[in-house]
Motif scaffolding. Structure first.
Motif, PDB file in Angstrom:
ATOM      1  N   GLU A  40       0.948  -1.253  -0.099  1.00 56.37           N
ATOM      2  CA  GLU A  40      -0.038   0.095  -0.023  1.00 56.37           C
ATOM      3  C   GLU A  40       0.654   1.241   0.098  1.00 56.37           C
ATOM      4  O   GLU A  40       1.980   1.074   0.393  1.00 56.37           O
ATOM      5  CB  GLU A  40      -1.057   0.010   1.233  1.00 56.37           C
ATOM      6  N   ASP A  41       0.277   2.263  -0.222  1.00 54.39           N
ATOM      7  CA  ASP A  41       0.923   3.670  -0.191  1.00 54.39           C
ATOM      8  C   ASP A  41       1.285   3.743   1.139  1.00 54.39           C
ATOM      9  O   ASP A  41       0.655   3.612   2.074  1.00 54.39           O
ATOM     10  CB  ASP A  41       0.276   4.988  -0.561  1.00 54.39           C
ATOM     11  N   TYR A  42       2.600   4.463   1.243  1.00 56.33           N
ATOM     12  CA  TYR A  42       3.222   4.875   2.744  1.00 56.33           C
ATOM     13  C   TYR A  42       2.587   6.047   3.209  1.00 56.33           C
ATOM     14  O   TYR A  42       2.899   6.951   2.338  1.00 56.33           O
ATOM     15  CB  TYR A  42       4.664   4.592   2.405  1.00 56.33           C
ATOM     16  N   PRO A  43       2.398   6.305   4.319  1.00 57.41           N
ATOM     17  CA  PRO A  43       2.429   5.087   5.441  1.00 57.41           C
ATOM     18  C   PRO A  43       0.758   4.489   5.279  1.00 57.41           C
ATOM     19  O   PRO A  43      -0.260   5.156   5.140  1.00 57.41           O
ATOM     20  CB  PRO A  43       2.306   5.975   6.783  1.00 57.41           C
ATOM     21  N   CYS A  44       0.801   3.156   5.307  1.00 61.87           N
ATOM     22  CA  CYS A  44      -0.478   2.580   5.404  1.00 61.87           C
ATOM     23  C   CYS A  44      -1.101   2.612   6.563  1.00 61.87           C
ATOM     24  O   CYS A  44      -0.470   3.279   7.444  1.00 61.87           O
ATOM     25  CB  CYS A  44      -0.203   0.919   5.049  1.00 61.87           C
ATOM     26  N   PRO A  45      -2.449   2.253   6.960  1.00 63.02           N
ATOM     27  CA  PRO A  45      -3.032   2.449   8.060  1.00 63.02           C
ATOM     28  C   PRO A  45      -2.191   2.204   9.243  1.00 63.02           C
ATOM     29  O   PRO A  45      -2.040   2.531  10.296  1.00 63.02           O
ATOM     30  CB  PRO A  45      -4.249   1.707   7.954  1.00 63.02           C
ATOM     31  N   GLU A  46      -1.530   0.758   9.247  1.00 61.51           N
ATOM     32  CA  GLU A  46      -0.891   0.238  10.357  1.00 61.51           C
ATOM     33  C   GLU A  46       0.415   0.893  10.523  1.00 61.51           C
ATOM     34  O   GLU A  46       0.687   1.231  11.755  1.00 61.51           O
ATOM     35  CB  GLU A  46      -0.517  -1.164  10.026  1.00 61.51           C
ATOM     36  N   ALA A  47       1.109   1.358   9.614  1.00 67.17           N
ATOM     37  CA  ALA A  47       2.322   2.329   9.673  1.00 67.17           C
ATOM     38  C   ALA A  47       1.618   3.507  10.312  1.00 67.17           C
ATOM     39  O   ALA A  47       2.408   4.376  11.105  1.00 67.17           O
ATOM     40  CB  ALA A  47       2.806   2.375   8.318  1.00 67.17           C
ATOM     41  N   ARG A  48       1.000   4.285   9.909  1.00 68.17           N
ATOM     42  CA  ARG A  48       0.438   5.386  10.341  1.00 68.17           C
ATOM     43  C   ARG A  48       0.141   5.125  11.921  1.00 68.17           C
ATOM     44  O   ARG A  48       0.336   6.167  12.580  1.00 68.17           O
ATOM     45  CB  ARG A  48      -0.876   5.894   9.628  1.00 68.17           C
ATOM     46  N   PHE A  49      -0.672   4.243  12.294  1.00 68.96           N
ATOM     47  CA  PHE A  49      -0.833   3.948  13.879  1.00 68.96           C
ATOM     48  C   PHE A  49       0.441   3.969  14.646  1.00 68.96           C
ATOM     49  O   PHE A  49       0.476   4.560  15.436  1.00 68.96           O
ATOM     50  CB  PHE A  49      -1.825   2.750  13.879  1.00 68.96           C
ATOM     51  N   ALA A  50       1.310   3.006  13.964  1.00 70.29           N
ATOM     52  CA  ALA A  50       2.400   2.961  14.441  1.00 70.29           C
ATOM     53  C   ALA A  50       3.277   4.412  14.849  1.00 70.29           C
ATOM     54  O   ALA A  50       4.082   4.687  15.733  1.00 70.29           O
ATOM     55  CB  ALA A  50       3.575   1.997  13.847  1.00 70.29           C
ATOM     56  N   LEU A  51       3.205   5.138  13.784  1.00 72.11           N
ATOM     57  CA  LEU A  51       4.016   6.457  13.888  1.00 72.11           C
ATOM     58  C   LEU A  51       3.351   7.277  14.992  1.00 72.11           C
ATOM     59  O   LEU A  51       3.927   8.244  15.602  1.00 72.11           O
ATOM     60  CB  LEU A  51       3.906   7.296  12.537  1.00 72.11           C
TER      61      LEU A  51
END
Length: 57
Positions: A40-51
């Protein structure tokens, strides 16, 4: 004999001029995107949550 002249035209001269104008006004351009490992495009929902979690430390 020119075979192209014997065939019917499906576009008018105005259509050809309009197409030239449109292509001039809409040139292609290179786009660079960041992708997550998941595809997926960065940040994906999981990466956004982690950030967000890491930003609140």
């Amino acid at each position: 004999m020119d075979e192209q002249r014997d065939q019917p035209r499906f576009v008018s001269e105005q259509d050809m001029e309009d197409a030239d104008d449109i292509l001039f006004a809409h040139p292609p351009h290179r786009v660079t995107r960041w992708l997550c490992h998941c595809g997926e495009d960065y940040p994906c929902p999981e990466a956004r949550f982690a950030l967000l979690v890491k930003a609140n430390l």
